[in-house]
Design an enzyme around this catalytic site. Structure first.
Site, PDB file in Angstrom:
ATOM      1  N   GLY A  15       0.812  -1.211   0.000  1.00 35.03           N
ATOM      2  CA  GLY A  15       0.000   0.000   0.000  1.00 35.03           C
ATOM      3  C   GLY A  15       0.845   1.260   0.000  1.00 35.03           C
ATOM      4  CB  ALA A  16       1.985   3.928   1.214  1.00 38.01           C
ATOM      5  CG  HIS A  41       2.983   0.711  -5.491  1.00 41.97           C
ATOM      6  ND1 HIS A  41       3.140   1.693  -4.554  1.00 41.97           N
ATOM      7  CD2 HIS A  41       3.596  -0.387  -4.982  1.00 41.97           C
ATOM      8  CE1 HIS A  41       3.802   1.230  -3.510  1.00 41.97           C
ATOM      9  NE2 HIS A  41       4.096  -0.039  -3.736  1.00 41.97           N
ATOM     10  CD  GLN A  43       7.327  -7.767   3.531  1.00 36.32           C
ATOM     11  OE1 GLN A  43       6.552  -8.617   3.090  1.00 36.32           O
ATOM     12  NE2 GLN A  43       7.867  -6.847   2.745  1.00 36.32           N
ATOM     13  CB  SER A  93      10.595   4.235  -1.722  1.00 40.08           C
ATOM     14  OG  SER A  93      10.416   3.602  -0.475  1.00 40.08           O
ATOM     15  CB  SER A  94       5.730   3.330   0.751  1.00 47.05           C
ATOM     16  OG  SER A  94       5.179   2.647  -0.349  1.00 47.05           O
ATOM     17  NE  ARG A  95      10.509   0.948   5.014  1.00 48.61           N
ATOM     18  CZ  ARG A  95      10.284  -0.307   4.607  1.00 48.61           C
ATOM     19  NH1 ARG A  95      10.545  -0.652   3.358  1.00 48.61           N
ATOM     20  NH2 ARG A  95       9.788  -1.207   5.429  1.00 48.61           N
TER      21      ARG A  95
HETATM   22  P1  AMP Z   1       6.042  -2.336  -1.611  1.00 48.78           P
HETATM   23  O1  AMP Z   1       4.649  -1.819  -1.521  1.00 48.78           O
HETATM   24  O2  AMP Z   1       7.093  -1.325  -1.260  1.00 48.78           O
HETATM   25  O3  AMP Z   1       6.212  -3.653  -0.906  1.00 48.78           O
HETATM   26  O4  AMP Z   1       6.296  -2.640  -3.146  1.00 48.78           O
HETATM   27  C1  AMP Z   1       5.386  -3.420  -3.883  1.00 48.78           C
HETATM   28  C2  AMP Z   1       5.976  -3.688  -5.241  1.00 48.78           C
HETATM   29  O5  AMP Z   1       6.241  -2.456  -5.895  1.00 48.78           O
HETATM   30  C3  AMP Z   1       7.313  -4.435  -5.178  1.00 48.78           C
HETATM   31  O6  AMP Z   1       7.350  -5.401  -6.226  1.00 48.78           O
HETATM   32  C4  AMP Z   1       8.325  -3.353  -5.409  1.00 48.78           C
HETATM   33  O7  AMP Z   1       9.511  -3.825  -5.992  1.00 48.78           O
HETATM   34  C5  AMP Z   1       7.570  -2.443  -6.355  1.00 48.78           C
HETATM   35  N1  AMP Z   1       8.112  -1.085  -6.321  1.00 48.78           N
HETATM   36  C6  AMP Z   1       8.343  -0.321  -5.233  1.00 48.78           C
HETATM   37  N2  AMP Z   1       8.894   0.858  -5.586  1.00 48.78           N
HETATM   38  C7  AMP Z   1       9.020   0.839  -6.933  1.00 48.78           C
HETATM   39  C8  AMP Z   1       9.513   1.767  -7.916  1.00 48.78           C
HETATM   40  N3  AMP Z   1      10.003   2.951  -7.563  1.00 48.78           N
HETATM   41  N4  AMP Z   1       9.490   1.396  -9.203  1.00 48.78           N
HETATM   42  C9  AMP Z   1       8.988   0.193  -9.577  1.00 48.78           C
HETATM   43  N5  AMP Z   1       8.495  -0.715  -8.711  1.00 48.78           N
HETATM   44  C10 AMP Z   1       8.505  -0.402  -7.417  1.00 48.78           C
END
Ligand code: AMP
Length: 277
Positions: free
Chosen positions: A28-29, A34, A61, A185-187
């Protein structure tokens, strides 16, 4: 868009569906990274297929003392983003729906998971593999999309799917970036103004190294470290030249090499990588 919140409903849904299904697993976020995964999933599922997206902040995780509690959970904005991008099924389970209190089975990858991210975040990939396995069982996707930003995760999921005979095609999607090069990034929203201003140095350092023509792993790592050390808020966790498939360290650049790094800005840990040559 159909919202599914329980395992039972997910099973029932899958049992009656005949469509080719693409899955985008997320925590999410939702950001532009995404959205790119959603676009790739829609293409892979084909026009008459279904697009499923899961949002689950997976406690397994996160390491103890990690950011599980403060991880952003903007529920209605995420729901809106899913509707706007044509997601057909939003799977949004609660933690107690995913894990029994006395759960005792995990998926443990034994060759790739202890390096890099796994070294810094013990148990992280057990959590990832376990939740992805559950999502694959619950939503039975024909194809699933993961970001290349988390290249180690992508390599481990590919290995897991191969070794455990999951009938799902895995597609990697390229990293989406802000205008200044910082990977979305969500972070990123944890970064204060100063940290946010300095963080694009990660991409700059990786690009400069990749384009320098240098082929020695040691020299490349030294060059990247020196560049990042000019950012006062940055604290390097690791910088490595590795093989993109086996994740083994490499002494010099060969086909399929990758430069990978993790750097703290304040308490926020950012990762990035670049293919080389
Ligand atoms: P997360 O929500 O951070 O666990 O990410 C979910 C999915 O989105 C994972 O497969 C990540 O690798 C992908 N993802 C996160 N950030 C990016 C980004 N900047 N570009 C492409 N894919 C991303």
């Amino acid at each position: 868009m159909r919202i599914i919140e329980t395992a039972r409903e997910a099973h029932e849904y899958v049992a009656q569906s005949r469509a080719r299904r693409g899955l985008v697993p997320t925590m999410g976020a939702l950001h532009r990274g995404h959205l790119e995964l959603i676009r790739v999933a829609r293409e892979a599922a084909r026009a008459d297929g279904e697009l499923a997206l899961s949002i689950f902040v997976n406690p397994l995780q996160f390491e103890p003392g990690g950011d599980f509690d403060r991880y952003p959970r903007p529920q209605s904005a995420d729901e809106e983003a899913c509707r706007a991008t044509g997601v057909d099924i939003l799977f949004r389970p609660l933690p107690n729906e995913m894990y029994f209190p006395n759960r005792s089975v995990v998926i443990h990858e034994t060759a790739l998971a202890h390096r890099l991210e796994g070294k810094s975040r013990p148990g992280h990939f057990d959590g990832v593999c376990t939740v992805v396995t559950k999502l694959f069982h619950l939503l039975a996707p024909h194809v699933a999309i993961f970001g290349e930003k988390d290249f180690q995760q992508l390599a481990i999921i590919r290995r897991m799917v191969r070794d455990l005979n999951f009938a799902v095609e895995i597609i990697g999607a390229p990293t989406v970036r802000e205008a200044d090069g910082l990977a979305c990034s969500s972070r990123n929203q944890y970064l204060n103004e100063d940290e946010r201003r300095q963080a694009p140095i990660l991409r700059a350092a990786l690009r400069e190294a990749a384009q320098s023509g240098e082929t020695s792993g040691e020299a490349l790592v030294r060059q990247i470290r020196a560049r990042i050390e000019t950012a006062p808020a940055g604290r390097i966790d690791y910088v490595e030249l590795i093989d993109a498939e086996t994740l083994e360290p490499r002494a010099c650049v060969e086909p399929n090499s990758l430069l990978a790094l993790a750097v703290f800005f304040g308490k926020t840990r950012l990762i990035d990588n670049i293919r080389i040559p």
